[in-house]
Design a protein around this motif. Structure first.
Motif: not given
Length: 121
Positions: A29-37, A101-105
């Motif tokens: 999981t360290g290789s993933y971008a993480m986000v909160w929605f 990859v980080f994205r806003y969507s």
């Protein structure tokens, strides 16, 4: 495969603080971008905050900038969302998500089940 489990939601008065946690398990999981929605009743899911794999770059929605802070601990496979000066409009179900990859969507590969945050007056 990555599994995500959020915690830390609850009921808080306006002006108060909460810290949400997202525990990740599975692949690296360290290789993933993480986000909160978040998604409020009757509204579409919206981006709140994101952090790239290294943790060096963070991104915020204008509505939470200066009040929320996203962080990650790759060794513990944890992502956090520190929320301060909470407002009524922050009431929503908050979701943690991960992707290469980080994205806003909201086109992320993996999602948690969500945790409810309710801000009262």
């Amino acid at each position: 495969q990555v599994q995500l489990v959020e915690s830390g939601g609850g009921l808080v008065q306006a002006g108060g603080s909460l810290r949400l946690s997202c525990a990740a398990s599975g692949r690296t999981t360290g290789s993933y971008a993480m986000v909160w929605f978040r998604q409020a009743p009757g509204k579409e899911r919206e981006f709140v905050a994101g952090i790239k794999r290294s943790g060096g770059s963070t991104y915020y929605a204008d509505s939470v900038k200066g009040r929320f802070t996203i962080s990650r601990d790759n060794a513990k496979k944890m992502v956090y969302l520190q929320m301060t000066n909470l407002k009524l409009e922050d009431t929503a179900v908050y979701y943690c998500a991960a992707g290469p990859v980080f994205r806003y969507s909201d086109s992320y590969d993996y999602w948690g089940q969500g945790t409810q945050v309710t801000v009262s007056s």
